[in-house]
Design a protein around this motif. Structure first.
Motif, PDB file in Angstrom:
ATOM      1  N   MET A   1       0.824  -1.206   0.000  1.00 22.72           N
ATOM      2  CA  MET A   1       0.000   0.000   0.000  1.00 22.72           C
ATOM      3  C   MET A   1       0.857   1.254   0.000  1.00 22.72           C
ATOM      4  SD  MET A   1      -3.198   1.068   2.483  1.00 22.72           S
ATOM      5  CE  MET A   1      -4.304  -0.143   1.757  1.00 22.72           C
ATOM      6  N   LEU A   2       2.012   1.205   0.672  1.00 23.50           N
ATOM      7  CA  LEU A   2       2.893   2.365   0.716  1.00 23.50           C
ATOM      8  C   LEU A   2       3.431   2.731  -0.671  1.00 23.50           C
ATOM      9  CD1 LEU A   2       4.965   1.755   3.979  1.00 23.50           C
ATOM     10  CD2 LEU A   2       3.552   3.767   3.479  1.00 23.50           C
ATOM     11  N   LYS A   3       3.569   1.747  -1.536  1.00 25.49           N
ATOM     12  CA  LYS A   3       4.112   2.004  -2.862  1.00 25.49           C
ATOM     13  C   LYS A   3       3.137   2.765  -3.755  1.00 25.49           C
ATOM     14  CE  LYS A   3       7.115  -2.078  -2.958  1.00 25.49           C
ATOM     15  NZ  LYS A   3       7.355  -3.397  -3.590  1.00 25.49           N
ATOM     16  N   ALA A   4       1.848   2.719  -3.425  1.00 24.06           N
ATOM     17  CA  ALA A   4       0.852   3.433  -4.223  1.00 24.06           C
ATOM     18  C   ALA A   4       1.040   4.933  -4.074  1.00 24.06           C
ATOM     19  CB  ALA A   4      -0.557   3.033  -3.791  1.00 24.06           C
ATOM     20  N   HIS A   5       0.660   5.663  -5.102  1.00 22.64           N
ATOM     21  CA  HIS A   5       0.796   7.122  -5.071  1.00 22.64           C
ATOM     22  C   HIS A   5       0.000   7.719  -3.921  1.00 22.64           C
ATOM     23  CE1 HIS A   5      -0.041  11.330  -6.369  1.00 22.64           C
ATOM     24  NE2 HIS A   5       1.213  11.266  -6.762  1.00 22.64           N
ATOM     25  N   SER A   6      -1.157   7.143  -3.635  1.00 22.63           N
ATOM     26  CA  SER A   6      -1.963   7.553  -2.490  1.00 22.63           C
ATOM     27  C   SER A   6      -2.799   6.357  -2.052  1.00 22.63           C
ATOM     28  CB  SER A   6      -2.871   8.730  -2.843  1.00 22.63           C
ATOM     29  OG  SER A   6      -3.868   8.336  -3.773  1.00 22.63           O
ATOM     30  N   ILE A   7      -3.332   6.436  -0.849  1.00 19.71           N
ATOM     31  CA  ILE A   7      -4.178   5.347  -0.350  1.00 19.71           C
ATOM     32  C   ILE A   7      -5.399   5.180  -1.242  1.00 19.71           C
ATOM     33  CG2 ILE A   7      -5.623   4.603   1.578  1.00 19.71           C
ATOM     34  CD1 ILE A   7      -3.669   5.917   3.463  1.00 19.71           C
ATOM     35  N   GLU A   8      -5.949   6.289  -1.722  1.00 23.89           N
ATOM     36  CA  GLU A   8      -7.142   6.227  -2.574  1.00 23.89           C
ATOM     37  C   GLU A   8      -6.860   5.533  -3.897  1.00 23.89           C
ATOM     38  OE1 GLU A   8      -6.004   8.964  -1.064  1.00 23.89           O
ATOM     39  OE2 GLU A   8      -7.506   9.040   0.540  1.00 23.89           O
ATOM     40  N   GLU A   9      -5.629   5.629  -4.391  1.00 25.40           N
ATOM     41  CA  GLU A   9      -5.301   5.032  -5.685  1.00 25.40           C
ATOM     42  C   GLU A   9      -4.843   3.587  -5.576  1.00 25.40           C
ATOM     43  OE1 GLU A   9      -2.603   7.362  -7.950  1.00 25.40           O
ATOM     44  OE2 GLU A   9      -3.793   9.192  -7.816  1.00 25.40           O
ATOM     45  N   TYR A  10      -4.577   3.122  -4.350  1.00 21.51           N
ATOM     46  CA  TYR A  10      -4.146   1.730  -4.203  1.00 21.51           C
ATOM     47  C   TYR A  10      -5.263   0.793  -4.672  1.00 21.51           C
ATOM     48  CZ  TYR A  10      -3.027  -2.790  -2.221  1.00 21.51           C
ATOM     49  OH  TYR A  10      -2.785  -4.127  -2.073  1.00 21.51           O
ATOM     50  N   GLY A  11      -4.900  -0.183  -5.515  1.00 21.62           N
ATOM     51  CA  GLY A  11      -5.870  -1.155  -6.005  1.00 21.62           C
ATOM     52  C   GLY A  11      -6.668  -0.705  -7.201  1.00 21.62           C
ATOM     53  N   ARG A  12      -6.437   0.513  -7.676  1.00 16.57           N
ATOM     54  CA  ARG A  12      -7.176   1.027  -8.829  1.00 16.57           C
ATOM     55  C   ARG A  12      -6.299   0.994 -10.071  1.00 16.57           C
ATOM     56  NH1 ARG A  12      -8.816   6.781  -7.789  1.00 16.57           N
ATOM     57  NH2 ARG A  12     -10.080   5.774  -6.184  1.00 16.57           N
ATOM     58  N   LYS A  13      -6.908   0.699 -11.209  1.00 11.81           N
ATOM     59  CA  LYS A  13      -6.174   0.775 -12.459  1.00 11.81           C
ATOM     60  C   LYS A  13      -5.857   2.226 -12.792  1.00 11.81           C
ATOM     61  CE  LYS A  13      -8.297  -3.258 -14.727  1.00 11.81           C
ATOM     62  NZ  LYS A  13      -8.994  -3.720 -15.946  1.00 11.81           N
ATOM     63  N   LYS A  14      -4.794   2.405 -13.562  1.00 10.07           N
ATOM     64  CA  LYS A  14      -4.517   3.735 -14.060  1.00 10.07           C
ATOM     65  C   LYS A  14      -5.596   4.103 -15.080  1.00 10.07           C
ATOM     66  CE  LYS A  14      -0.461   4.199 -11.981  1.00 10.07           C
ATOM     67  NZ  LYS A  14      -0.373   2.869 -11.342  1.00 10.07           N
ATOM     68  N   PRO A  15      -6.062   5.377 -15.085  1.00 11.91           N
ATOM     69  CA  PRO A  15      -7.047   5.781 -16.101  1.00 11.91           C
ATOM     70  C   PRO A  15      -6.561   5.392 -17.482  1.00 11.91           C
ATOM     71  CG  PRO A  15      -6.762   7.518 -14.493  1.00 11.91           C
ATOM     72  CD  PRO A  15      -5.709   6.474 -14.178  1.00 11.91           C
ATOM     73  N   SER A  16      -7.448   4.819 -18.269  1.00 11.22           N
ATOM     74  CA  SER A  16      -6.999   4.175 -19.496  1.00 11.22           C
ATOM     75  C   SER A  16      -7.468   4.848 -20.774  1.00 11.22           C
ATOM     76  CB  SER A  16      -7.484   2.719 -19.502  1.00 11.22           C
ATOM     77  OG  SER A  16      -8.895   2.668 -19.336  1.00 11.22           O
ATOM     78  N   PHE A  17      -8.376   5.802 -20.679  1.00 10.75           N
ATOM     79  CA  PHE A  17      -8.903   6.373 -21.909  1.00 10.75           C
ATOM     80  C   PHE A  17      -7.917   7.336 -22.543  1.00 10.75           C
ATOM     81  CE2 PHE A  17     -11.959   7.565 -24.963  1.00 10.75           C
ATOM     82  CZ  PHE A  17     -11.870   8.929 -25.163  1.00 10.75           C
ATOM     83  N   SER A  18      -7.713   7.178 -23.845  1.00 10.12           N
ATOM     84  CA  SER A  18      -6.840   8.077 -24.581  1.00 10.12           C
ATOM     85  C   SER A  18      -7.697   9.090 -25.318  1.00 10.12           C
ATOM     86  CB  SER A  18      -5.980   7.306 -25.590  1.00 10.12           C
ATOM     87  OG  SER A  18      -5.237   8.194 -26.387  1.00 10.12           O
ATOM     88  N   HIS A  19      -7.534  10.371 -25.009  1.00 13.50           N
ATOM     89  CA  HIS A  19      -8.361  11.402 -25.621  1.00 13.50           C
ATOM     90  C   HIS A  19      -8.021  11.617 -27.097  1.00 13.50           C
ATOM     91  CE1 HIS A  19     -10.278  12.751 -21.877  1.00 13.50           C
ATOM     92  NE2 HIS A  19      -9.132  12.407 -21.313  1.00 13.50           N
ATOM     93  N   GLN A  20      -6.967  10.976 -27.570  1.00 20.82           N
ATOM     94  CA  GLN A  20      -6.631  11.104 -28.987  1.00 20.82           C
ATOM     95  C   GLN A  20      -7.552  10.267 -29.856  1.00 20.82           C
ATOM     96  OE1 GLN A  20      -2.557   9.902 -29.173  1.00 20.82           O
ATOM     97  NE2 GLN A  20      -1.786  11.762 -28.186  1.00 20.82           N
ATOM     98  N   HIS A  21      -8.287   9.355 -29.233  1.00 25.38           N
ATOM     99  CA  HIS A  21      -9.130   8.450 -30.000  1.00 25.38           C
ATOM    100  C   HIS A  21     -10.588   8.774 -29.710  1.00 25.38           C
ATOM    101  CE1 HIS A  21      -5.759   5.822 -31.117  1.00 25.38           C
ATOM    102  NE2 HIS A  21      -5.295   6.153 -29.935  1.00 25.38           N
TER     103      HIS A  21
END
Length: 439
Positions: A155-175
């Motif tokens: 959990m400490l490795k996550a950028h924040s506690i809220e982001e732990y366990g969540r995928k990185k946002p995946s939508f590309s606005h170029q498409h």
């Protein structure tokens, strides 16, 4: 000569090191080469203490996992604001796994092109019983659910506690664009590479598939490889999604074992959703299956194939989205309070694999594998999903009438749909990632 304090050179170094340790203790926490703020350490400790405070029994798994048997009424799901007055549904309203007579017939008489494929299918149909390693060490009692204990360092490795366990946002606005005009625009995602079979055009109330279980190599700790059944709805950059399958995900699980997972998001993973029970949302009812726990046995090169059956379906009376594992175990559900569009139905279904890496679409490409790490081929040991079924407007499961296979990076991870000369279609997918064609 004066009588001032004299410090030998070695002593100066010792004092400097001691001062450094004091400063680190006061302001931060060092772990595996990284420094975390003291505030973050305290927040993580409070979070983990909160998650474990309702544990009634603890089981030590032989693979190092710790399973806490948590009071079912005090599980993480009920920390979600929308779940304040939610009443647990302990079982689905009815058994929705029945198939129509055509589908049931094809299930028992599936034929393939050659004797080799017939043999492979016979082996696959007999290798469906997969357990979890922790079950060798004990069981959780009725009235509790098995929750894999989150490790502090993960959990400490996550950028924040809220982001732990969540995928990185995946939508590309170029498409941008409509699905029926440009399939690529809908599924192409930033830092995500997919190899999928897709169906759309109906109101989907469920989906099912038998997923071959492998252990793909994952290059970096912040990358992952998953194989799943997914239902999606909503706009391209703010989609809702529920999915279940298996994953190798070091950033969440701290190792490279193959583990069962569920995932949800209501906004394209920007601010909502997570794997398993790492955030409030998914309501677990089973005391047999621990989400995020390692599964075994695993298909290996030259060995017997093993698979898991995943079935996601909507309860017609409560609107809860249930996850069934292995034809008999209802793990739990996502309540409709989490969603807007998916309160009624999903708009598309996907089967297949996904790889996340910051080097997807770039050179050098990640060597993280998808599926079983080999390009798709029904005669070789690639990732595979069989017995794919959907619920559309009818109550019974059926083979989807229209499908389209797609790969973001066909030189890295490819797809193969076998729909001809077979009575039950088969989908093969995956690849090695970095290779001479995908530098």
């Amino acid at each position: 000569m004066g009588k001032g304090l004299y410090l030998p050179a070695m002593g100066s170094k010792v004092i400097f090191i001691l001062l450094g340790l004091v400063v680190t203790t006061a302001y931060g926490f060092m772990n595996h080469g990284g420094t975390f703020s003291r505030l973050k350490v305290l927040e993580v400790e409070r979070k983990l203490k909160h998650l474990r405070k309702h544990s009634l029994k603890t089981i030590q798994s032989e693979d190092g996992d710790i399973i806490d048997c948590i009071d079912i009424k005090k599980q993480p799901a009920f920390d979600h604001p929308a779940m304040k007055h939610h009443k647990i549904q302990m079982a689905p309203t009815y058994n929705s796994s029945k198939e129509d007579h055509t589908t049931a017939w094809t299930r028992t008489r599936s034929k393939t092109k050659t004797n080799t494929m017939v043999k492979q299918k016979a082996e696959e149909s007999s290798m469906t019983m997969i357990s979890q390693l922790w079950q060798k060490s004990g069981r959780c009692p009725q009235g509790t659910i098995p929750v894999r204990r989150i490790r502090k360092k993960d959990m400490l490795k996550a950028h924040s506690i809220e982001e732990y366990g969540r995928k990185k946002p995946s939508f590309s606005h170029q498409h941008v664009g409509q699905l029926n005009e440009n399939l690529d625009s809908f599924v192409q995602q930033k830092n995500h590479s997919k190899a999928i079979l897709l169906t759309e055009g109906y109101r989907y109330l469920g989906a099912k598939g038998d997923i071959k279980v492998c252990n793909p190599s994952v290059e970096k700790d912040d990358e992952y490889s998953t194989s799943q059944v997914s239902l999606l709805s909503g706009s391209y950059n703010d989609f809702e999604c529920i999915e279940a399958g298996w994953a190798v995900n070091p950033s969440v699980y701290g190792d490279r074992q193959t583990r069962i997972f569920v995932y949800w998001t209501a906004d394209g993973s920007h601010k909502t959703g997570c794997f398993d029970l790492t955030c409030p949302g998914f309501v677990q009812t089973s005391n047999e299956i621990s989400l995020g726990a390692a599964i075994y046995p695993i298909s290996i090169l030259g060995g017997l194939p093993y698979q898991i059956t995943i079935y996601i379906y909507k309860d017609p009376y409560t609107n809860n989205w249930w996850v069934q594992y292995g034809e008999r175990t209802n793990i739990g559900y996502w309540p409709p309070e989490l969603f807007s569009g998916m309160c009624s139905n999903a708009e598309s279904v996907e089967w297949g694999g996904e790889v996340y890496s910051s080097t997807v679409g770039h050179s050098p490409h990640t060597s993280t594998q998808m599926g079983c790490g080999r390009f798709p081929n029904p005669f070789h040991e690639s990732g595979a999903i069989t017995r794919m079924r959907i619920h559309d407007n009818s109550a019974a499961l059926k083979i989807p009438e229209w499908v389209d296979d797609f790969s973001d990076e066909y030189n890295c991870y490819d797809v193969m749909y076998v729909g001809d000369y077979v009575e039950d279609p088969e989908f093969y997918y995956g690849g090695p990632g970095k290779n001479p064609m995908c530098p």
